[in-house]
Design a protein around this motif. Structure first.
Motif, PDB file in Angstrom:
ATOM      1  N   ILE A  60       0.867  -1.224  -0.070  1.00 40.91           N
ATOM      2  CA  ILE A  60       0.037  -0.166  -0.226  1.00 40.91           C
ATOM      3  C   ILE A  60       0.787   1.159  -0.009  1.00 40.91           C
ATOM      4  CG2 ILE A  60      -0.104   0.169   2.497  1.00 40.91           C
ATOM      5  CD1 ILE A  60      -3.139   0.881   0.104  1.00 40.91           C
ATOM      6  N   ALA A  61       1.970   1.313   0.737  1.00 40.02           N
ATOM      7  CA  ALA A  61       2.873   2.483   0.645  1.00 40.02           C
ATOM      8  C   ALA A  61       3.342   2.811  -1.062  1.00 40.02           C
ATOM      9  CB  ALA A  61       4.165   2.075   1.524  1.00 40.02           C
ATOM     10  N   MET A  62       3.434   1.665  -1.815  1.00 38.06           N
ATOM     11  CA  MET A  62       3.797   1.994  -3.066  1.00 38.06           C
ATOM     12  C   MET A  62       2.470   3.044  -3.640  1.00 38.06           C
ATOM     13  SD  MET A  62       3.133  -0.559  -6.258  1.00 38.06           S
ATOM     14  CE  MET A  62       1.628  -0.839  -6.027  1.00 38.06           C
ATOM     15  N   VAL A  63       1.532   3.009  -3.540  1.00 35.75           N
ATOM     16  CA  VAL A  63       0.396   3.613  -3.974  1.00 35.75           C
ATOM     17  C   VAL A  63       0.672   5.224  -3.665  1.00 35.75           C
ATOM     18  CG1 VAL A  63      -2.032   4.362  -3.797  1.00 35.75           C
ATOM     19  CG2 VAL A  63      -1.311   2.067  -3.952  1.00 35.75           C
ATOM     20  N   GLY A  64       0.803   5.516  -2.204  1.00 38.67           N
ATOM     21  CA  GLY A  64       1.463   6.806  -1.822  1.00 38.67           C
ATOM     22  C   GLY A  64       2.617   7.444  -2.491  1.00 38.67           C
ATOM     23  N   MET A  65       3.710   6.626  -2.498  1.00 38.65           N
ATOM     24  CA  MET A  65       4.910   7.084  -3.152  1.00 38.65           C
ATOM     25  C   MET A  65       4.803   7.419  -4.546  1.00 38.65           C
ATOM     26  SD  MET A  65       7.896   4.695  -1.771  1.00 38.65           S
ATOM     27  CE  MET A  65       8.223   4.426  -0.232  1.00 38.65           C
ATOM     28  N   TYR A 123      -2.938  -0.530   9.096  1.00 40.53           N
ATOM     29  CA  TYR A 123      -1.673  -1.077   8.483  1.00 40.53           C
ATOM     30  C   TYR A 123      -1.923  -0.137   7.348  1.00 40.53           C
ATOM     31  CZ  TYR A 123       1.981  -3.827   6.585  1.00 40.53           C
ATOM     32  OH  TYR A 123       3.189  -4.202   5.788  1.00 40.53           O
ATOM     33  N   PHE A 124      -2.662  -0.463   6.373  1.00 42.43           N
ATOM     34  CA  PHE A 124      -3.000   0.204   5.174  1.00 42.43           C
ATOM     35  C   PHE A 124      -2.793   1.623   5.069  1.00 42.43           C
ATOM     36  CE2 PHE A 124      -5.597  -3.551   3.864  1.00 42.43           C
ATOM     37  CZ  PHE A 124      -4.405  -4.443   3.559  1.00 42.43           C
ATOM     38  N   VAL A 125      -3.448   2.423   6.145  1.00 45.37           N
ATOM     39  CA  VAL A 125      -3.568   3.759   6.155  1.00 45.37           C
ATOM     40  C   VAL A 125      -2.344   4.261   6.661  1.00 45.37           C
ATOM     41  CG1 VAL A 125      -4.714   5.807   7.585  1.00 45.37           C
ATOM     42  CG2 VAL A 125      -6.061   3.935   6.411  1.00 45.37           C
ATOM     43  N   ILE A 126      -1.627   3.881   7.712  1.00 40.99           N
ATOM     44  CA  ILE A 126      -0.344   4.378   8.251  1.00 40.99           C
ATOM     45  C   ILE A 126       0.774   4.132   7.276  1.00 40.99           C
ATOM     46  CG2 ILE A 126       1.227   4.127  10.061  1.00 40.99           C
ATOM     47  CD1 ILE A 126      -1.210   3.369  12.085  1.00 40.99           C
ATOM     48  N   GLY A 127       0.893   2.799   6.637  1.00 37.67           N
ATOM     49  CA  GLY A 127       1.705   2.554   5.613  1.00 37.67           C
ATOM     50  C   GLY A 127       1.766   3.523   4.466  1.00 37.67           C
ATOM     51  N   GLY A 128       0.402   3.858   3.882  1.00 40.25           N
ATOM     52  CA  GLY A 128       0.167   4.721   2.866  1.00 40.25           C
ATOM     53  C   GLY A 128       0.608   5.932   3.093  1.00 40.25           C
ATOM     54  N   ILE A 129       0.433   6.555   4.341  1.00 41.39           N
ATOM     55  CA  ILE A 129       0.797   7.995   4.578  1.00 41.39           C
ATOM     56  C   ILE A 129       2.083   7.987   4.735  1.00 41.39           C
ATOM     57  CG2 ILE A 129       0.558   9.701   6.516  1.00 41.39           C
ATOM     58  CD1 ILE A 129      -2.509   8.762   6.941  1.00 41.39           C
ATOM     59  N   VAL A 148       6.113  -2.655  13.454  1.00 43.08           N
ATOM     60  CA  VAL A 148       5.621  -2.331  14.688  1.00 43.08           C
ATOM     61  C   VAL A 148       4.077  -2.268  14.666  1.00 43.08           C
ATOM     62  CG1 VAL A 148       5.169  -0.164  16.241  1.00 43.08           C
ATOM     63  CG2 VAL A 148       7.606  -0.803  15.472  1.00 43.08           C
ATOM     64  N   ILE A 149       3.496  -1.659  13.408  1.00 39.99           N
ATOM     65  CA  ILE A 149       2.077  -1.735  13.369  1.00 39.99           C
ATOM     66  C   ILE A 149       1.680  -3.482  13.192  1.00 39.99           C
ATOM     67  CG2 ILE A 149      -0.016  -1.531  11.603  1.00 39.99           C
ATOM     68  CD1 ILE A 149       1.734   1.149  10.812  1.00 39.99           C
ATOM     69  N   PHE A 150       2.381  -4.116  12.593  1.00 36.02           N
ATOM     70  CA  PHE A 150       2.091  -5.566  12.568  1.00 36.02           C
ATOM     71  C   PHE A 150       1.888  -6.181  13.975  1.00 36.02           C
ATOM     72  CE2 PHE A 150       3.785  -9.748  12.499  1.00 36.02           C
ATOM     73  CZ  PHE A 150       2.812 -10.466  11.931  1.00 36.02           C
ATOM     74  N   LEU A 151       3.106  -5.954  14.817  1.00 38.72           N
ATOM     75  CA  LEU A 151       3.028  -6.595  16.183  1.00 38.72           C
ATOM     76  C   LEU A 151       1.885  -6.090  16.985  1.00 38.72           C
ATOM     77  CD1 LEU A 151       6.932  -6.189  16.792  1.00 38.72           C
ATOM     78  CD2 LEU A 151       5.645  -8.369  16.237  1.00 38.72           C
ATOM     79  N   CYS A 152       1.729  -4.791  16.710  1.00 38.84           N
ATOM     80  CA  CYS A 152       0.398  -4.250  17.716  1.00 38.84           C
ATOM     81  C   CYS A 152      -0.823  -4.718  17.159  1.00 38.84           C
ATOM     82  CB  CYS A 152       0.459  -2.732  17.470  1.00 38.84           C
ATOM     83  SG  CYS A 152       1.961  -1.822  18.098  1.00 38.84           S
ATOM     84  N   GLY A 153      -0.964  -5.155  15.837  1.00 42.27           N
ATOM     85  CA  GLY A 153      -2.058  -5.571  15.254  1.00 42.27           C
ATOM     86  C   GLY A 153      -2.363  -7.150  15.709  1.00 42.27           C
ATOM     87  N   GLN A 154      -1.262  -7.880  15.599  1.00 41.36           N
ATOM     88  CA  GLN A 154      -1.298  -9.083  16.326  1.00 41.36           C
ATOM     89  C   GLN A 154      -1.581  -9.122  17.876  1.00 41.36           C
ATOM     90  OE1 GLN A 154      -0.991 -11.881  14.161  1.00 41.36           O
ATOM     91  NE2 GLN A 154      -1.134 -10.286  13.024  1.00 41.36           N
ATOM     92  N   VAL A 155      -1.371  -8.258  18.569  1.00 41.44           N
ATOM     93  CA  VAL A 155      -1.555  -8.240  20.022  1.00 41.44           C
ATOM     94  C   VAL A 155      -3.145  -7.881  20.145  1.00 41.44           C
ATOM     95  CG1 VAL A 155      -1.348  -6.825  22.117  1.00 41.44           C
ATOM     96  CG2 VAL A 155       0.731  -7.507  20.609  1.00 41.44           C
ATOM     97  N   MET A 156      -3.694  -7.041  19.367  1.00 39.59           N
ATOM     98  CA  MET A 156      -4.936  -6.492  19.111  1.00 39.59           C
ATOM     99  C   MET A 156      -5.884  -7.857  18.703  1.00 39.59           C
ATOM    100  SD  MET A 156      -5.080  -2.387  17.848  1.00 39.59           S
ATOM    101  CE  MET A 156      -5.683  -3.297  16.452  1.00 39.59           C
ATOM    102  N   GLU A 157      -5.528  -8.485  17.685  1.00 40.71           N
ATOM    103  CA  GLU A 157      -6.185  -9.502  17.485  1.00 40.71           C
ATOM    104  C   GLU A 157      -6.188 -10.763  18.496  1.00 40.71           C
ATOM    105  OE1 GLU A 157      -5.169 -10.896  13.370  1.00 40.71           O
ATOM    106  OE2 GLU A 157      -6.036  -8.970  12.490  1.00 40.71           O
ATOM    107  N   TYR A 158      -4.938 -10.932  19.161  1.00 40.66           N
ATOM    108  CA  TYR A 158      -4.943 -11.796  20.079  1.00 40.66           C
ATOM    109  C   TYR A 158      -5.728 -11.698  21.352  1.00 40.66           C
ATOM    110  CZ  TYR A 158      -2.926 -15.161  23.373  1.00 40.66           C
ATOM    111  OH  TYR A 158      -2.810 -16.199  24.219  1.00 40.66           O
ATOM    112  N   SER A 159      -5.904 -10.387  21.472  1.00 39.75           N
ATOM    113  CA  SER A 159      -6.896  -9.825  22.826  1.00 39.75           C
ATOM    114  C   SER A 159      -8.204 -10.027  22.605  1.00 39.75           C
ATOM    115  CB  SER A 159      -6.177  -8.373  23.262  1.00 39.75           C
ATOM    116  OG  SER A 159      -6.651  -7.386  22.109  1.00 39.75           O
TER     117      SER A 159
END
Length: 186
Positions: free
Chosen positions: A98-103, A138-144, A172-183
């Motif tokens: 997704i970062a490719m789109v923004g760049m 992940y998509f929004v932050i990576g794109g920005i 970092v977003i991936f790890l946080c996302g995994q923690v959110m999904e696990y919780s």
């Protein structure tokens, strides 16, 4: 017929939600489900085109600029679909570029158009990944970050450094996302 629960496994809240969702989907006719998916994204696309036409008339006075924007989105969606279909790993959504789109759009057009296009692509990709909120973030932050890198990186060396930064933040977003999904499962 997907297997939603394996015999002998502990049932979690996520499993119950998945079963309730599967039961709710069975009650709706197919045409209603298709219409419910089609109409919001069609409205989003129409509003996107209206935004580009109204707020950027100089850039979008030619049809080829619209074609370029939608080609970038379609290429990203094709890559995403291939990753989601061909990869047995459920984490394949995090490999979508997704970062490719923004760049790309920042480099070739401007950052305002890149921001709206990145958000549009993030919405489409979130739909493709069953509305996983962690992937949307992940998509929004990576794109920005891609847009920011596109505005700052004018030399190859800087582009490399910004790409490393995007990779680090995405990790970092991936790890946080995994923690959110696990919780949510617990």
């Amino acid at each position: 017929g997907d297997i939603l629960l394996q015999r002998g496994e502990m049932v979690t809240r996520a499993d119950i939600l998945r079963l309730e969702t599967a039961n709710a989907e069975k009650n709706l006719p197919y045409w209603l489900t298709a219409l419910g998916s089609f109409v919001p994204y069609m409205l989003l696309t129409i509003l996107f085109i209206a935004y580009l036409t109204y707020f950027h008339p100089a850039t979008f006075s030619q049809v080829r600029n619209y074609a370029f924007i939608f080609l970038i989105i379609l290429i990203t969606m094709a890559i995403a679909k291939a990753l989601l279909l061909l990869s047995p790993v459920p984490l394949s959504g995090y490999c979508i570029p997704i970062a490719m789109v923004g760049m790309l759009i920042t480099s070739l057009m401007n950052r305002r158009i890149a921001l709206v296009t990145t958000l549009m692509a993030a919405g489409y990709l979130t739909f493709m990944t069953n509305f996983r909120m962690t992937l949307f973030l992940y998509f929004v932050i990576g794109g920005i970050l891609g847009i920011w890198a596109g505005t700052k990186a004018h030399k190859r060396g800087y582009l490399f450094l910004f790409s490393l930064l995007i990779g680090l933040v995405n990790s970092v977003i991936f790890l946080c996302g995994q923690v959110m999904e696990y919780s949510l499962i617990l």
